[in-house]
Design a protein around this motif. Structure first.
Motif, PDB file in Angstrom:
ATOM      1  N   LEU A 114       0.130   0.139  -4.409  1.00  0.00           N
ATOM      2  CA  LEU A 114      -1.299   0.390  -4.630  1.00  0.00           C
ATOM      3  C   LEU A 114      -1.639   1.802  -4.176  1.00  0.00           C
ATOM      4  O   LEU A 114      -1.335   2.190  -3.044  1.00  0.00           O
ATOM      5  N   SER A 115      -2.270   2.548  -5.076  1.00  0.00           N
ATOM      6  CA  SER A 115      -2.734   3.892  -4.718  1.00  0.00           C
ATOM      7  C   SER A 115      -3.833   4.308  -5.672  1.00  0.00           C
ATOM      8  O   SER A 115      -3.761   4.029  -6.875  1.00  0.00           O
ATOM      9  N   SER A 116      -4.842   4.995  -5.145  1.00  0.00           N
ATOM     10  CA  SER A 116      -5.887   5.527  -6.010  1.00  0.00           C
ATOM     11  C   SER A 116      -5.465   6.867  -6.593  1.00  0.00           C
ATOM     12  O   SER A 116      -6.159   7.442  -7.414  1.00  0.00           O
ATOM     13  N   GLU A 149      -4.700  -2.359   5.102  1.00  0.00           N
ATOM     14  CA  GLU A 149      -5.717  -2.166   4.065  1.00  0.00           C
ATOM     15  C   GLU A 149      -5.493  -3.142   2.906  1.00  0.00           C
ATOM     16  O   GLU A 149      -6.436  -3.730   2.379  1.00  0.00           O
ATOM     17  N   VAL A 150      -4.234  -3.327   2.538  1.00  0.00           N
ATOM     18  CA  VAL A 150      -3.905  -4.225   1.420  1.00  0.00           C
ATOM     19  C   VAL A 150      -4.093  -5.680   1.849  1.00  0.00           C
ATOM     20  O   VAL A 150      -4.635  -6.505   1.103  1.00  0.00           O
ATOM     21  N   THR A 182      -7.817  -6.543   1.636  1.00  0.00           N
ATOM     22  CA  THR A 182      -8.314  -6.755   0.267  1.00  0.00           C
ATOM     23  C   THR A 182      -7.806  -8.073  -0.298  1.00  0.00           C
ATOM     24  O   THR A 182      -8.521  -8.785  -1.010  1.00  0.00           O
ATOM     25  N   GLY A 219       0.825  -1.197   0.000  1.00  0.00           N
ATOM     26  CA  GLY A 219       0.000   0.000   0.000  1.00  0.00           C
ATOM     27  C   GLY A 219       0.865   1.256   0.000  1.00  0.00           C
ATOM     28  O   GLY A 219       2.043   1.228   0.351  1.00  0.00           O
ATOM     29  N   ARG A 220       0.209   2.349  -0.377  1.00  0.00           N
ATOM     30  CA  ARG A 220       0.937   3.624  -0.473  1.00  0.00           C
ATOM     31  C   ARG A 220       1.546   4.031   0.878  1.00  0.00           C
ATOM     32  O   ARG A 220       2.670   4.519   0.949  1.00  0.00           O
ATOM     33  N   ARG A 221       0.823   3.800   1.976  1.00  0.00           N
ATOM     34  CA  ARG A 221       1.373   4.215   3.277  1.00  0.00           C
ATOM     35  C   ARG A 221       2.581   3.357   3.668  1.00  0.00           C
ATOM     36  O   ARG A 221       3.565   3.868   4.218  1.00  0.00           O
ATOM     37  N   THR A 222       2.500   2.066   3.380  1.00  0.00           N
ATOM     38  CA  THR A 222       3.656   1.200   3.674  1.00  0.00           C
ATOM     39  C   THR A 222       4.848   1.612   2.813  1.00  0.00           C
ATOM     40  O   THR A 222       5.988   1.647   3.289  1.00  0.00           O
ATOM     41  N   ASN A 272      -5.656  -0.638  -8.290  1.00  0.00           N
ATOM     42  CA  ASN A 272      -6.400  -1.610  -7.487  1.00  0.00           C
ATOM     43  C   ASN A 272      -5.632  -2.930  -7.479  1.00  0.00           C
ATOM     44  O   ASN A 272      -4.683  -3.118  -8.259  1.00  0.00           O
ATOM     45  N   LEU A 273      -6.065  -3.842  -6.609  1.00  0.00           N
ATOM     46  CA  LEU A 273      -5.322  -5.096  -6.447  1.00  0.00           C
ATOM     47  C   LEU A 273      -5.348  -5.938  -7.722  1.00  0.00           C
ATOM     48  O   LEU A 273      -4.331  -6.537  -8.097  1.00  0.00           O
TER      49      LEU A 273
END
Ligand SMILES: NC(=O)c1ccc[n+]([C@@H]2O[C@H](COP(=O)([O-])OP(=O)(O)OC[C@H]3O[C@@H](n4cnc5c(N)ncnc54)[C@H](OP(=O)(O)O)[C@@H]3O)[C@@H](O)[C@H]2O)c1
Length: 168
Positions: free
Chosen positions: A63-65, A103-104, A107, A44-47, A80-81
């Motif tokens: 992953l980021s929107s 979050e990842v 999903t 994920g973007r935060r990780t 998306n995944l």
């Protein structure tokens, strides 16, 4: 293509605090490196912000929107995944790793066949937790304990879990 989660959690399922890991366990980081080396790693973007740099030898997909996340060199960004998994599959990946965060993991969990788990034998100050999981749906393929030593203030246990099929 096998979809595998790789995660370290404390005894309460805690995985993160203030966008970092709640512990420093060099041997677990080495295991993470050797297991993921040469493979696609989806985070994920935060990780990604927490790691703050590319991971040599890993084909990182963030992953980021936010489609303005660019300029990351070789690092790919997926919206998306499914798109991230398609990128890995299109490059003949045999085992793609899902590296978090929460979050990842949430999903990806329904699609995941294998979990490389490190259980850290403490209750940390984590405020981010692995999503709910039915452990009875997983069989243990391997287990290995790591003791406290001069570089590791907690003991921990490596496990490899495989999702049970209807046959077992
Ligand atoms: N212990 C461990 O093994 C481990 C492993 C990894 C991370 N962590 C910890 O976990 C924490 C971070 O977890 P987190 O849940 O807060 O964040 P995260 O999952 O790392 O990142 C969340 C961000 O990723 C993007 N994202 C996630 N799922 C997506 C999807 N399906 N499609 C598109 N974009 C998606 C979104 O970015 P945008 O907002 O840009 O759209 C979202 O805001 C940190 O403390 C980290 O240190 C622990």
């Amino acid at each position: 293509m096998i979809i595998s989660i790789i995660v370290a959690m404390d005894e309460n399922g805690g995985i993160g605090v203030e966008n970092r890991l709640p512990w420093h366990l060099p041997d677990d980081l080495k295991r993470f490196k050797s297991l993921t080396m040469g493979h696609h790693l989806i985070i994920g973007r935060r990780t990604f912000e927490s790691i703050g740099k590319p991971l040599p030898g890993r084909k990182l997909i963030v992953l980021s929107s936010n489609n303005s996340l660019t300029g990351l060199g070789e690092i790919k960004v997926a919206a998306n995944l499914n798109d991230a998994l398609s990128i890995a599959a299109s490059q003949a990946e045999t085992e793609v790793f899902i590296g978090g965060g929460r979050e990842v993991f949430q999903t990806a969990l329904p699609l995941t066949e294998r979990i490389y788990l490190t259980i850290v034998h403490t209750i940390s100050d984590a405020n981010v937790f692995f999503p709910p999981i039915s452990w009875s749906e997983w069989e243990q393929l391997a287990v290995e304990d790591h003791d406290i030593d001069e570089k590791h203030i907690f003991s921990f246990t490596y496990k490899i879990l495989q999702r049970k099929t209807d046959k077992n």
